[in-house]
Design an enzyme around this catalytic site. Structure first.
Site, short mmCIF file in Angstrom:
data_model
loop_
_atom_site.label_atom_id
_atom_site.label_comp_id
_atom_site.label_asym_id
_atom_site.label_seq_id
_atom_site.Cartn_x
_atom_site.Cartn_y
_atom_site.Cartn_z
N SER A 87 -41.90 -36.76 -29.95
CA SER A 87 -42.36 -38.12 -30.46
C SER A 87 -41.13 -38.13 -31.70
O SER A 87 -40.11 -37.93 -31.43
CB SER A 87 -43.64 -38.27 -31.19
OG SER A 87 -43.81 -39.44 -31.85
N HIS B 6 -49.54 -41.21 -25.80
CA HIS B 6 -48.54 -40.55 -26.39
C HIS B 6 -48.65 -39.03 -26.73
O HIS B 6 -47.53 -38.26 -26.56
CB HIS B 6 -48.29 -41.32 -27.69
CG HIS B 6 -47.41 -41.13 -28.86
ND1 HIS B 6 -46.09 -41.26 -28.29
CD2 HIS B 6 -47.20 -40.35 -29.91
CE1 HIS B 6 -45.08 -40.93 -29.09
NE2 HIS B 6 -45.79 -40.35 -30.06
N ASP C 250 -48.46 -44.37 -22.51
CA ASP C 250 -48.23 -44.32 -24.07
C ASP C 250 -48.33 -45.55 -24.78
O ASP C 250 -47.64 -46.67 -24.55
CB ASP C 250 -46.79 -43.80 -24.28
CG ASP C 250 -46.50 -43.42 -25.63
OD1 ASP C 250 -47.05 -43.78 -26.51
OD2 ASP C 250 -45.63 -42.35 -25.73
#
EC number: 1.11.1.-
Length: 276
Positions: free
Chosen positions: A99, A257, A228
């Site tokens: 991320s 995610h 996600d």
């Protein structure tokens, strides 16, 4: 506790907390927002057992690192990583970002090159460019990020509660791939982060990485979940294979995610196979 000093604010040094475990080829794991290095738990155990040296660290403002009032931009984040890499004299390193951590990997390789890096992994990546502009119609409207910043200012703990529901796709995966205890543990880490750093990270998500991506000259694995909700596949990872030479995209069906936690049983074999 090991720290590397990356700067100073007034009378206090700015220190980055890190853990350096095992022996073998070094793997640097760079965590996502708003967590810390412990969020890599399910990868650290597997990598150590496979014979790698595993380095995790807490981004400035998060975990056990210092919480300065500035420096929450990707040039500074990449400089912090560079300082750590230099202090530990890491060679033939694999940089693994999740991320927000994929921004460090991308900016580091774009700015400092691959002298110390052999491979890269981007999990649930932020690049290439999140903000919707005339030349980036796939991006997200500025109003969305303005709303996030307002929510953080209004009630940061409540924002985190709402965030983690979408981070883990709780409505679908609770009791199967995520527990209430794991969600609470993540919330606790987030609540302990710098309020200023939490807020200032939001504009950093809008960094334009499009010029960095062609400079990545090492084999690169991209992993993303097709469910996600934080960084949708079509706006992020799906756009990267054409921009990063010698890259491969692996999609996790049903993955939210937080694929490194909820789908570690699928992510870890992909990671180990790529490292070999």
């Amino acid at each position: 506790m090991p720290y590397v000093t990356v700067g100073q604010e007034n009378s206090a040094t700015i220190d980055i907390y890190y853990e350096d475990l095992g022996a073998g080829q070094p793997i640097v794991l760079i965590h996502g927002f708003p967590l810390n290095g412990d969020s890599w738990e399910k990868q650290v155990l597997v990598l150590l057992n496979a014979g790698y040296r595993v380095i995790t660290y807490d981004r400035r403002g998060f975990g056990a690192s210092s919480q300065p009032s500035s420096g929450y931009d990707y040039d500074t984040f990449a400089a912090d990583l560079h300082t750590l890499m230099t202090k530990l004299d890491l060679q033939n390193t694999v940089l693994v970002g999740f991320s927000m951590g994929t921004g460090e990997v991308t900016r580091y390789l774009g700015k400092y090159g691959s002298e110390r890096v052999q491979k890269a992994v981007l999990m649930a990546p932020v690049p290439p460019f999140l903000l919707k502009t005339n030349d980036n119609p796939e991006g997200v409207d500025q109003s969305v990020f303005d709303g996030i910043m307002k929510a953080i200012v209004d009630d940061r703990p409540a924002y985190f509660s709402a965030f983690f529901k979408e981070f883990f796709n709780v409505d679908v995966l609770l009791g199967e791939r995520i527990s209430n205890e794991a969600i609470q543990a993540s919330w606790n880490v987030a609540a302990g982060a710098s309020a200023k750093g939490t807020l200032d990270c939001v504009p950093s998500w809008l960094t334009d990485f499009r010029d960095d991506l062609p400079r990545i000259d090492v084999p690169t694995l991209i992993i993303h979940g097709d469910a996600d909700r934080i960084l949708p596949l079509e706006s992020t990872a799906a756009r990267l294979p054409k921009r990063i030479k010698n890259s491969q995209l692996e999609i996790i069906p049903g993955g939210p995610h937080a694929i490194n936690w909820t789908h570690a049983d699928q992510v870890n074999p992909l990671l180990l196979n790529f490292l070999q």
